[in-house]
Structure formats: C-alpha cells, structure tokens
Design a protein around this motif. Structure first.
Motif, PDB file in Angstrom:
ATOM      1  N   ASN A  17     -44.434  -3.343  77.228  1.00 25.76           N
ATOM      2  CA  ASN A  17     -44.980  -2.227  78.325  1.00 25.76           C
ATOM      3  C   ASN A  17     -44.939  -0.781  77.369  1.00 25.76           C
ATOM      4  N   TYR A  18     -46.282  -0.457  77.481  1.00 27.35           N
ATOM      5  CA  TYR A  18     -46.446   0.954  76.856  1.00 27.35           C
ATOM      6  C   TYR A  18     -45.581   2.010  77.112  1.00 27.35           C
ATOM      7  N   VAL A  78     -42.529   1.818  79.180  1.00 21.60           N
ATOM      8  CA  VAL A  78     -41.428   1.759  78.842  1.00 21.60           C
ATOM      9  C   VAL A  78     -41.146   2.098  77.299  1.00 21.60           C
ATOM     10  N   ARG A  79     -41.800   1.669  76.613  1.00 23.15           N
ATOM     11  CA  ARG A  79     -41.763   1.826  74.939  1.00 23.15           C
ATOM     12  C   ARG A  79     -41.884   3.339  74.793  1.00 23.15           C
ATOM     13  N   GLU A  80     -42.767   3.881  75.079  1.00 26.25           N
ATOM     14  CA  GLU A  80     -42.924   5.336  74.597  1.00 26.25           C
ATOM     15  C   GLU A  80     -41.773   6.171  75.322  1.00 26.25           C
ATOM     16  N   GLY A  81     -41.402   5.876  76.600  1.00 28.34           N
ATOM     17  CA  GLY A  81     -40.450   6.526  77.372  1.00 28.34           C
ATOM     18  C   GLY A  81     -39.092   6.325  76.675  1.00 28.34           C
ATOM     19  N   ALA A  82     -38.676   4.994  75.998  1.00 34.25           N
ATOM     20  CA  ALA A  82     -37.603   4.889  75.380  1.00 34.25           C
ATOM     21  C   ALA A  82     -37.512   5.440  74.027  1.00 34.25           C
ATOM     22  N   ARG A  83     -38.777   5.695  73.326  1.00 31.10           N
ATOM     23  CA  ARG A  83     -38.827   6.366  72.004  1.00 31.10           C
ATOM     24  C   ARG A  83     -38.350   7.867  72.148  1.00 31.10           C
ATOM     25  N   ARG A  84     -39.019   8.468  73.386  1.00 33.26           N
ATOM     26  CA  ARG A  84     -38.745   9.803  73.467  1.00 33.26           C
ATOM     27  C   ARG A  84     -37.366  10.123  73.894  1.00 33.26           C
ATOM     28  N   LEU A  85     -36.788   9.059  74.767  1.00 31.82           N
ATOM     29  CA  LEU A  85     -35.497   9.266  74.794  1.00 31.82           C
ATOM     30  C   LEU A  85     -34.424   9.369  73.477  1.00 31.82           C
ATOM     31  N   LEU A  86     -34.678   8.194  72.954  1.00 30.03           N
ATOM     32  CA  LEU A  86     -33.999   8.269  71.718  1.00 30.03           C
ATOM     33  C   LEU A  86     -33.997   9.373  70.728  1.00 30.03           C
ATOM     34  N   LEU A 137     -34.369   7.919  64.608  1.00 30.03           N
ATOM     35  CA  LEU A 137     -35.557   8.200  64.147  1.00 30.03           C
ATOM     36  C   LEU A 137     -36.255   6.922  64.483  1.00 30.03           C
ATOM     37  N   VAL A 138     -37.377   6.898  65.222  1.00 34.51           N
ATOM     38  CA  VAL A 138     -37.999   5.781  65.849  1.00 34.51           C
ATOM     39  C   VAL A 138     -39.246   5.588  64.734  1.00 34.51           C
ATOM     40  N   GLU A 139     -39.095   4.901  63.554  1.00 33.56           N
ATOM     41  CA  GLU A 139     -40.111   4.907  62.424  1.00 33.56           C
ATOM     42  C   GLU A 139     -41.376   4.035  63.029  1.00 33.56           C
ATOM     43  N   ALA A 140     -41.522   3.229  64.115  1.00 27.64           N
ATOM     44  CA  ALA A 140     -42.498   2.420  64.541  1.00 27.64           C
ATOM     45  C   ALA A 140     -42.002   1.898  65.691  1.00 27.64           C
ATOM     46  N   ALA A 141     -43.129   1.961  66.828  1.00 31.28           N
ATOM     47  CA  ALA A 141     -42.802   1.355  68.119  1.00 31.28           C
ATOM     48  C   ALA A 141     -43.920   0.505  68.368  1.00 31.28           C
ATOM     49  N   VAL A 142     -43.796  -0.905  68.620  1.00 33.09           N
ATOM     50  CA  VAL A 142     -44.888  -1.803  68.727  1.00 33.09           C
ATOM     51  C   VAL A 142     -44.825  -2.669  69.798  1.00 33.09           C
ATOM     52  N   GLY A 143     -45.912  -3.506  70.049  1.00 33.16           N
ATOM     53  CA  GLY A 143     -45.882  -4.395  71.441  1.00 33.16           C
ATOM     54  C   GLY A 143     -45.970  -5.572  71.269  1.00 33.16           C
ATOM     55  N   SER A 144     -45.535  -6.248  70.257  1.00 31.39           N
ATOM     56  CA  SER A 144     -45.531  -7.894  70.132  1.00 31.39           C
ATOM     57  C   SER A 144     -44.820  -8.217  68.799  1.00 31.39           C
ATOM     58  N   THR A 165     -35.296  -4.302  70.700  1.00 30.46           N
ATOM     59  CA  THR A 165     -36.459  -5.318  71.118  1.00 30.46           C
ATOM     60  C   THR A 165     -36.206  -5.835  72.530  1.00 30.46           C
ATOM     61  N   ASP A 166     -37.276  -5.811  73.324  1.00 30.70           N
ATOM     62  CA  ASP A 166     -37.168  -6.490  74.710  1.00 30.70           C
ATOM     63  C   ASP A 166     -37.285  -8.055  74.199  1.00 30.70           C
ATOM     64  N   ILE A 167     -36.696  -8.637  75.239  1.00 32.31           N
ATOM     65  CA  ILE A 167     -36.120 -10.224  74.950  1.00 32.31           C
ATOM     66  C   ILE A 167     -37.720 -11.020  75.067  1.00 32.31           C
ATOM     67  N   ARG A 168     -38.471 -10.221  75.783  1.00 30.05           N
ATOM     68  CA  ARG A 168     -39.881 -11.071  76.078  1.00 30.05           C
ATOM     69  C   ARG A 168     -41.111 -10.164  75.828  1.00 30.05           C
ATOM     70  N   MET A 169     -41.837 -10.928  74.735  1.00 32.57           N
ATOM     71  CA  MET A 169     -43.057 -10.192  74.392  1.00 32.57           C
ATOM     72  C   MET A 169     -44.056 -11.106  74.031  1.00 32.57           C
ATOM     73  N   PRO A 170     -45.492 -10.740  74.101  1.00 31.86           N
ATOM     74  CA  PRO A 170     -46.449 -11.322  73.536  1.00 31.86           C
ATOM     75  C   PRO A 170     -46.400 -11.948  72.296  1.00 31.86           C
ATOM     76  N   VAL A 171     -46.683 -13.220  71.903  1.00 32.39           N
ATOM     77  CA  VAL A 171     -46.429 -13.712  70.575  1.00 32.39           C
ATOM     78  C   VAL A 171     -47.573 -13.250  69.796  1.00 32.39           C
ATOM     79  N   GLY A 172     -48.759 -12.505  70.194  1.00 29.87           N
ATOM     80  CA  GLY A 172     -49.818 -12.000  69.475  1.00 29.87           C
ATOM     81  C   GLY A 172     -50.580 -12.999  68.843  1.00 29.87           C
TER      82      GLY A 172
END
Length: 237
Positions: free
Chosen positions: A13-14, A16-24, A31-38, A56-63
């Motif tokens: 979830n973009y 959620v990912r970017e919000g958590a990145r900003r918060l951290l 230091l968030v060196e990478a934020a990915v979606g799969s 990491t989220d527990i559920r993600m696309p396997v890509g």
C-alpha cells in the motif's frame, strides 16, 4: 551522537508505505534506505543494502507473473516467507513483521525456526512510534518482540492449568519473566529492573530450568516461557 538505524521497508500500500517512511525518518532515529512494494523487491533491496533491520507487511504481492491469491481471496504470508529468507541469508539483519491480525498461526509460522532477530507486531503499532522503534532496535541486535495482543491470541482458549507451574519461581524470577512478556530483551530487562545483564541471564536460565525448557528447545524457550506466564496470569484474572 548515534547513527540512525538503517532499515528497508516493504508494504504494497503506497500511502501506508510512504506514511510510515515519513514517520520513522522524522524521528531522527531511522534511515529508510529503501521502501518497496513486493516481496522480490524487498529481498533485492536487502541483498544490495544489507540494512540493520527490515519492516515488512505480512501480506504482499509476490511480484511474479501468474501469481494468484489464496482460496479465500487473500494473499498468504509473503512477509513471513521473506523474513525467513532474510534471516537465513543475512543473520545480522533483523525483521519486524506487521500484521492486521492477532492470528496465532501467523505467529507460530514466523517463529517456527526460532525467535532471534524477529518481531511480530500488529499494524496499529505504526502509530505508536516508540514501540515500533524499540522493536526495530531489538531485532537489529538479535532480540525478539511479540505484540501483547498477539500473545493473548496465542493463549486464548487454552485449557486451565491444574496448578501453576510458576509457583517455584522466586519473586525476582517472576519480575524478569514479567518483563520478558513485555517484549524486552535481556538488556532492556536489566535496565528496567536495575540489574546487570549477567544477572538477568542467570535468572532467565533459572526460569527455563524450572519450567522444564531444555537446551534442545533453545529457539522457542523464551516464547514458551512468556506464554506460560501469560496463561497463568489469565487464570488468576
């Protein structure tokens, strides 16, 4: 001044990912060196960057082309599978797995090969920055954290004990076990109880011995001890 903890994040979830990145990152401690979606992107980022910890989220696309959701229409446990792969290939990297569900089957699957360097937290903890940061720090040094609500799910519905197996523990050993149930590692317990880490280690070993948790069960002894404590506390409540 300590350097920020280097981490890699994964969530499909973009927002959620970017919000958590900003918060951290705004905390100054991470230091968030990478934020990915799969899951494949996560494994690739860990291989390239070798972070101290992964969130990491527990559920993600396997890509992968042609991949399908489970029969219930939902994705599986890609985050857990990625956690196992990361811990196996990069034992210096800890992994915090976030889930929307306090599901005991997920927790047992995550900790099936041991608890070192792993944490299972509910996704709501993203909003509890200090707890999330503590979990990331703990796994980065090989510790383990289990969300209290997940622990409740693990002990819910189990049969009542005929007699408490904790009755043979000393008051100090019970204090140490209580802190373990809060997800603290030996260093955290030592700070909380004003003890040396060597004293905490002695108490932890005594707890394992009195609960009948042998050395052959090393990977699961801490979790089993905590479950025993929480089950007993639930019976008293």
């Amino acid at each position: 001044m300590t350097e920020p903890l280097r981490i890699v994040m994964a969530d499909d979830n973009y927002l959620v990912r970017e919000g958590a990145r900003r918060l951290l990152e705004d905390s100054g401690d991470v230091l968030v060196e990478a934020a990915v979606g799969s899951a494949p992107d996560l494994l690739d980022a860990v291989e390239r960057l070798r972070p101290a910890a992964v969130l990491t989220d527990i559920r993600m696309p396997v890509g992968q082309p042609g991949s399908q959701p489970n029969a219930d229409g939902q994705r599986g446990m890609e985050g857990i599978e990625a956690a196992h792969a990361i811990r196996s290939a990069y034992p210096r990297t800890g992994v915090v797995v976030l889930s929307q569900y306090a599901d005991e089957s997920y927790a047992f699957e995550l900790f099936r090969d041991g608890t070192a360097g792993l944490a299972y937290l509910l996704k709501d903890r993203i909003g509890e920055l200090s707890r999330l940061l503590d979990a990331l720090r703990e796994v980065s040094i090989g510790g383990s954290v289990i969300d209290p609500q997940v622990v409740e799910a693990l002990v819910r519905g189990r049969a009542r004990l005929r007699a408490s197996v904790l009755k043979n523990l000393t008051p100090r050993e019970l204090d140490v076990l209580r802190e373990m149930a809060q997800g603290r590692g030996n260093a955290g317990i030592a700070a909380q109880l004003y003890l040396s880490e060597s004293s905490v280690e002695k108490h932890v070993n005594a707890i394992f011995a009195k609960l009948g948790l042998t050395a052959e069960q090393t990977s699961h002894r801490r979790v089993t001890a905590v479950l025993t404590f929480l089950r007993d506390e639930g019976l008293r409540g």
